[in-house]
Motif scaffolding. Structure first.
Motif, mmCIF file in Angstrom:
data_model
loop_
_atom_site.group_PDB
_atom_site.id
_atom_site.type_symbol
_atom_site.label_atom_id
_atom_site.label_comp_id
_atom_site.label_asym_id
_atom_site.label_seq_id
_atom_site.Cartn_x
_atom_site.Cartn_y
_atom_site.Cartn_z
ATOM 1 N N LYS A 317 30.566 -37.865 14.461
ATOM 2 C CA LYS A 317 31.145 -36.567 14.073
ATOM 3 C C LYS A 317 30.497 -35.420 14.837
ATOM 4 N N SER A 318 29.162 -35.457 14.932
ATOM 5 C CA SER A 318 28.505 -34.371 15.659
ATOM 6 C C SER A 318 28.818 -34.448 17.151
ATOM 7 N N ASN A 319 28.981 -35.670 17.691
ATOM 8 C CA ASN A 319 29.432 -35.800 19.078
ATOM 9 C C ASN A 319 30.803 -35.143 19.269
ATOM 10 N N ARG A 320 31.686 -35.365 18.312
ATOM 11 C CA ARG A 320 33.017 -34.766 18.417
ATOM 12 C C ARG A 320 32.930 -33.245 18.379
ATOM 13 N N MET A 321 32.026 -32.719 17.575
ATOM 14 C CA MET A 321 31.831 -31.268 17.551
ATOM 15 C C MET A 321 31.375 -30.760 18.916
ATOM 16 N N GLN A 322 30.505 -31.513 19.589
ATOM 17 C CA GLN A 322 30.088 -31.117 20.934
ATOM 18 C C GLN A 322 31.295 -31.031 21.872
ATOM 19 N N ASP A 323 32.167 -32.036 21.784
ATOM 20 C CA ASP A 323 33.378 -32.026 22.620
ATOM 21 C C ASP A 323 34.207 -30.777 22.361
ATOM 22 N N ILE A 324 34.365 -30.452 21.088
ATOM 23 C CA ILE A 324 35.203 -29.308 20.708
ATOM 24 C C ILE A 324 34.624 -28.023 21.290
ATOM 25 N N VAL A 325 33.322 -27.830 21.141
ATOM 26 C CA VAL A 325 32.696 -26.607 21.658
ATOM 27 C C VAL A 325 32.864 -26.516 23.170
ATOM 28 N N LEU A 326 32.578 -27.603 23.888
ATOM 29 C CA LEU A 326 32.660 -27.565 25.348
ATOM 30 C C LEU A 326 34.091 -27.348 25.831
ATOM 31 N N ASP A 327 35.051 -27.891 25.120
ATOM 32 C CA ASP A 327 36.454 -27.670 25.489
ATOM 33 C C ASP A 327 36.851 -26.210 25.330
ATOM 34 N N ASN A 328 36.220 -25.525 24.401
ATOM 35 C CA ASN A 328 36.573 -24.121 24.133
ATOM 36 C C ASN A 328 35.735 -23.118 24.913
ATOM 37 N N GLU A 352 33.419 -31.021 8.849
ATOM 38 C CA GLU A 352 32.629 -29.920 8.317
ATOM 39 C C GLU A 352 31.273 -29.895 9.010
ATOM 40 N N GLY A 353 30.818 -28.692 9.339
ATOM 41 C CA GLY A 353 29.528 -28.555 9.995
ATOM 42 C C GLY A 353 29.293 -27.125 10.414
ATOM 43 N N GLN A 354 28.285 -26.920 11.243
ATOM 44 C CA GLN A 354 27.938 -25.571 11.685
ATOM 45 C C GLN A 354 27.553 -25.604 13.155
ATOM 46 N N ILE A 355 27.909 -24.513 13.858
ATOM 47 C CA ILE A 355 27.657 -24.364 15.288
ATOM 48 C C ILE A 355 26.701 -23.192 15.493
ATOM 49 N N TYR A 356 25.704 -23.374 16.361
ATOM 50 C CA TYR A 356 24.789 -22.269 16.687
ATOM 51 C C TYR A 356 24.211 -22.505 18.088
ATOM 52 N N CYS A 357 25.070 -22.361 19.088
ATOM 53 C CA CYS A 357 24.717 -22.639 20.486
ATOM 54 C C CYS A 357 24.143 -21.390 21.146
ATOM 55 N N HIS A 358 23.291 -21.613 22.145
ATOM 56 C CA HIS A 358 22.641 -20.479 22.811
ATOM 57 C C HIS A 358 22.400 -20.794 24.276
ATOM 58 N N PRO A 359 22.301 -19.757 25.133
ATOM 59 C CA PRO A 359 21.931 -19.980 26.529
ATOM 60 C C PRO A 359 20.476 -20.411 26.647
ATOM 61 N N ILE A 360 20.151 -21.076 27.756
ATOM 62 C CA ILE A 360 18.794 -21.552 27.978
ATOM 63 C C ILE A 360 18.523 -21.519 29.478
ATOM 64 N N GLY A 361 17.267 -21.419 29.846
ATOM 65 C CA GLY A 361 16.935 -21.383 31.263
ATOM 66 C C GLY A 361 15.568 -20.784 31.493
ATOM 67 N N ALA A 400 26.896 -31.816 12.008
ATOM 68 C CA ALA A 400 28.056 -32.234 11.215
ATOM 69 C C ALA A 400 27.569 -32.718 9.857
ATOM 70 N N TYR A 401 28.313 -32.389 8.822
ATOM 71 C CA TYR A 401 28.074 -32.976 7.503
ATOM 72 C C TYR A 401 28.733 -34.351 7.451
ATOM 73 N N HIS A 402 28.037 -35.304 6.840
ATOM 74 C CA HIS A 402 28.637 -36.622 6.659
ATOM 75 C C HIS A 402 28.066 -37.266 5.403
ATOM 76 N N PHE A 403 28.946 -37.803 4.568
ATOM 77 C CA PHE A 403 28.527 -38.484 3.341
ATOM 78 C C PHE A 403 28.126 -39.910 3.676
ATOM 79 N N VAL A 404 26.915 -40.287 3.229
ATOM 80 C CA VAL A 404 26.378 -41.631 3.464
ATOM 81 C C VAL A 404 26.425 -42.375 2.136
ATOM 82 N N PRO A 405 27.401 -43.279 1.948
ATOM 83 C CA PRO A 405 27.633 -43.864 0.623
ATOM 84 C C PRO A 405 26.455 -44.660 0.082
ATOM 85 N N GLU A 406 25.768 -45.451 0.922
ATOM 86 C CA GLU A 406 24.680 -46.283 0.395
ATOM 87 C C GLU A 406 23.490 -45.452 -0.058
#
Length: 456
Positions: A317-328, A352-361, A400-406
């Motif tokens: 899920k968090s990988n997918r969020m990375q894809d979404i941010v980079l696509d935008n 569901e989750g939260q984004i807080y990206c920043h420049p670096i260098g 990303a938020y994710h429910f872990v059933p066990e």
């Protein structure tokens, strides 16, 4: 050719490997273990860094023209340097001397080929008539001062120096001074193509540390605690001749694990999920990375050879969020626009989750726009309204938020990877890779004790 130069991947090869990391949807987790490739000696680094600085400074006249100014004036005292000083100084300068004044200009012909910038080091006051004479020759209509109240990179002029400037320059020149923060932002944010080969090397070093530190070689479940592991990373940096811009923060992940400046304390046990947030500093470049590890259960019916599928799903899920941010992330858009579009797309995909990206260098938190803050999840005033610039590096930081059933709990799957802008591909690429599977701590493998490992 030295042994060192043989071990450094050539720029062409690194860029070719980098280009193979395609757009979203591809697999980015490196398929072979990362290596500790040594950076140049300190003396070699100094020469390389000064070469970079000279080329970056050579672009300042273009930036002055772009932002309709003819001069950029930096005034600072020893131990009270302007923020910009750290991006324009020589590699062997550790602070400004006495009062140091730099005057960048866009009119070389009027000064008969004088250097750019002009530089004065003074503690007698003699600098002021010389500066006034130079300004008379240049006759700039707009002089940029770093007096912005919101942007650190454009607000480094200390109040005492500002008062001195008012007195010494007088109304004639002070009325021509302006606040134009985008010049400083773009200067600091813009990276040179040849910096990338070393940044890639630093990122591989980070991955090598993660693969070693999040393994049986540094962690003994039931014995090693999170602070032991934190200091293992610090000691490893010393061995590698790099430093850091923040203390490594390691936590055992629970429902209360939240992004911030603190790790947790406690003994690491089998079945724990581990999280780290850290970066290294070298050659005036900084990294920022967050990865996850899983401590395998090794005995009885619960013995494991991999992380549970429920945890893998959270990572996906968090990988997918990375894809979404980079696509935008399109140059020219504001950080808030990218944030809003990304959040809307996440909602449409049920993430569901939260984004807080920043420049670096040049800095761990570098110049440029941001996409969210931890405490400002949907809109960031001022910084979020700046445009995204190309030719920069970014930390894609989120969870990303994710429910872990066990475990009957919802966890945050925190990740952070660095990306760079590719002119050839007109898009963002992971500098080394991204985490798509857990680092695994398996205590069934041979053990190197913590005290032995820190001395390697």
């Amino acid at each position: 050719m030295t042994m060192f130069s043989l071990r450094i991947p050539c720029l062409t090869l690194v860029l070719a490997l980098w280009a193979s990391l395609g757009s979203s949807g591809a697999q980015f987790h490196p398929q072979v273990p990362a290596q500790y490739l040594p950076l140049p000696s300190l003396r070699q680094r100094a020469s390389i860094q000064d070469d970079w600085t000279a080329d970056r400074i050579a672009n300042i006249p273009f930036l002055l023209h772009k932002y309709r100014a003819q001069a950029w004036l930096l005034v600072q005292r020893e131990h009270a340097e302007d923020t910009i000083w750290w991006s324009v100084k020589n590699s062997t300068d550790f602070d400004a001397h006495r009062r140091t004044i730099l005057l960048f200009h866009g009119n070389q012909s009027s000064l008969n080929g004088a250097p750019n910038p002009l530089k004065w080091i003074d503690n007698t006051g003699q600098v002021w008539p010389e500066l006034l004479s130079t300004l008379s020759k240049l006759n700039p209509e707009r002089i940029i001062l770093n007096v912005d109240e919101n942007i650190a990179f454009a607000g480094g002029l200390h109040v005492g120096e500002f008062e001195v400037l008012q007195r010494e320059l007088g109304q004639q020149w002070m009325q021509r001074t302006i606040n134009e923060p985008m010049l400083a932002i773009e200067f600091v944010a813009t990276k040179l193509p040849r910096q990338f080969v070393y940044y890639h090397q630093m990122q591989e070093m980070v991955w090598a540390m993660l693969e070693e530190g999040f393994s049986h070689r540094a962690v003994q479940p039931g014995i090693t605690n999170t602070q032991d592991l934190t200091w293992w990373f610090r000691e490893k940096m010393q061995v590698l001749n790099v430093t850091t811009w923040n203390q490594p923060r390691i936590s055992v992940v629970t429902e209360d694990t939240y992004p911030g400046w603190q790790g947790s304390e406690g003994i690491i046990q089998e079945g724990d999920i581990l999280h780290i947030d850290f970066g290294i500093t070298a050659m005036h470049l900084n990294t920022d990375t967050q990865h996850l590890a899983y401590v395998l259960r090794t005995s009885g019916e619960d013995a494991e050879t991999d992380a549970p599928e429920s945890l893998k799903e959270g990572l996906r899920k968090s990988n997918r969020m990375q894809d979404i941010v980079l696509d935008n992330m399109k140059p020219g858009l504001t950080g808030n626009t990218v944030l809003r579009r990304s959040l809307d797309q996440m909602e449409a995909e049920g993430i569901e989750g939260q984004i807080y990206c920043h420049p670096i260098g040049d800095w761990g938190h570098d110049a440029g726009t941001v996409m969210g803050f931890v405490n400002l999840p949907e809109y960031v005033p001022v910084l979020g309204e700046l445009p995204i610039l190309p030719k920069t590096y970014y930390s894609i930081e989120l969870y990303a938020y994710h429910f872990v059933p066990e475990r009957n709990v919802t966890l945050r799957f925190l990740q952070e990877e660095n990306v760079a802008w590719s002119e050839e591909l007109q898009g963002w690429k992971f500098v080394y890779g991204r985490q798509e599977k857990f680092h695994l701590v398996d205590s069934r493998r041979s053990i190197i004790t913590f005290s032995d490992q820190t001395n390697l």
